[in-house]
Design an enzyme around this catalytic site. Sequence first.
Site, mmCIF file in Angstrom:
data_model
loop_
_atom_site.group_PDB
_atom_site.id
_atom_site.type_symbol
_atom_site.label_atom_id
_atom_site.label_comp_id
_atom_site.label_asym_id
_atom_site.label_seq_id
_atom_site.Cartn_x
_atom_site.Cartn_y
_atom_site.Cartn_z
ATOM 1 N N LYS A 298 -10.819 1.786 -2.214
ATOM 2 C CA LYS A 298 -11.316 0.663 -1.436
ATOM 3 C C LYS A 298 -12.779 0.421 -1.777
ATOM 4 O O LYS A 298 -13.500 1.336 -2.175
ATOM 5 C CB LYS A 298 -11.194 0.950 0.063
ATOM 6 C CG LYS A 298 -9.776 1.116 0.580
ATOM 7 C CD LYS A 298 -9.789 1.376 2.075
ATOM 8 C CE LYS A 298 -8.405 1.722 2.601
ATOM 9 N NZ LYS A 298 -7.503 0.585 2.593
ATOM 10 N N ARG A 372 3.412 4.384 3.884
ATOM 11 C CA ARG A 372 4.877 4.372 3.815
ATOM 12 C C ARG A 372 5.415 5.588 3.061
ATOM 13 O O ARG A 372 6.532 6.028 3.307
ATOM 14 C CB ARG A 372 5.353 3.058 3.185
ATOM 15 C CG ARG A 372 4.917 2.847 1.758
ATOM 16 C CD ARG A 372 4.929 1.385 1.352
ATOM 17 N NE ARG A 372 3.871 0.632 2.007
ATOM 18 C CZ ARG A 372 3.657 -0.675 1.846
ATOM 19 N NH1 ARG A 372 4.464 -1.380 1.066
ATOM 20 N NH2 ARG A 372 2.670 -1.282 2.467
#
Length: 526
Positions: A298, A372
């Site tokens: 990020k 996930r």
Amino acid sequence: MKITVGNEQSAEVIVHLCRESDGDPVPGVKLRPHARKRGAVTWLYSRDQQPHDLIIGLGPDEGISAERIREAAGNAVRAISKEGFKTVAVRLDRLAERFSAFSAPAGQAGGSAELNSAETGSANGTEGSIPAVSTSAAWSMTVEDLVAAWAEGWRLGSYTFDLYKSNKSSRSVEHLHLILPAGACTAQDLEPALKQASIRAEGTMLARDLCNEPPNVLHPESLVERVMEHFAELPVGVRIYRDEELERLQMNGLLTVGLGSRYKPALIELSYATDPQLPLIALVGKGITFDMGGMNIKSGRDLSDARFDMGGACAVLGAMDMISRSGIQANVTALIATADNMPDARAFVPSTVITYPNGITVQVGNTDAEGRLVLADALLHADRLGAREIVDIATLTGNVGQALGLKMAGAWGDRPFIETLAAIGEKNGDRIWPMPLIDEYEEQLHSDYADMNNISHSPYGGAIVAALFLRRFVDKASRWVHIDMANTVQVASANGYYTAGATGYGARLLADFVASRVEAARQPKA
């Protein structure tokens, strides 16, 4: 803080709750219309040692609910604490009378009776203190409901996370007096309501505390320690899966995501089974204690908010705290998949293929879609334990906020369960909105060299595609709901009973859902 109930009481501040249609609550003072708007806070300062008046706007007459009361309490306690006042009396009597919000039990309310808030936080809660949710009209409240809503909002609104500040705030109210209609309730009648409010506030604040902690303090290993310490004195079994156990169970999502961190990943399993004959409910939470995005790192001026990526885990832990303290009969297991997602020479990289024990292979298209990957392990473990009712909750996609804004989370999966959760959220403030599972979107997870990719090939519908990914790891015989709470995990500034930082979203939602399922399981079959 001391809480008393009864008739008039001397205090430094008198709080008045005012709807848009109400008359002026303070004799001789004409309020302007904006003072009655929802969330409005208006001070009327007095002279000569008389009590000051604080007007809290409730907004339109329609839609008045327990959530509005919680909001009003949060706004009130923050305004009063800022001024440094120590004693407060709240006029709940007028509101209760106008809405017929109570039915007086046999026996008369005496004068002021004292209730110690420290006692209401006891682990020895009353059975059923987390109520099943009714889908009846929003304003069908007893005086107990009114008191519980005010006490819960007051506690949550007074929350601060100043652990690392040199100058900690000492401006807290010492005495809260609740003015009720004559004959409405005795102090003894209200003890369960105040105990319930305390349990709910404490569980939510636990979730806030954990989520607000910085990553140098709270990481996967210290989270395990915190959980073991917190639940040691509660009727909750704790089991931790690490190292060789993760390998034995082929929890390869957790093992892969955790490669780049110096802190080892873990699966935390909490069990509360007062009635093992009830169907096993699994609450699954994503616990990424800091998400730098892995090798898809990020970027930004301030990435502090990456610590909130464990919001789902915090919600599950807060719910388990409420459930176990409430004493309700239940059979529930919490599963927390915790890891750091960091870039490092050992970290997993895009194009890595992960093989899960159900035979599915996943190509890692983007290491920042790690939630996930770890939830897949936890969902498979829920099936391994025999759970047939599963709710997972996670800060999974920014896409859900683009769809729903910042006030409600999205939910996918079993429609009746989602409807139950939505009704619960409308009542307790943790709002959700039903979202579709569109089978055709599964093609967006196509991989040329694995069963599927962990990231969509399209910039559209990302939250839906993430839910479709998770569905592949849930047994078709199970009833399952996925909640994406990425947009509700934090607020930027104080409002209502929220303060800047983590909200604790989901803790009350999950606890009330478990209570509703217990009640449903006990209903006679048609």
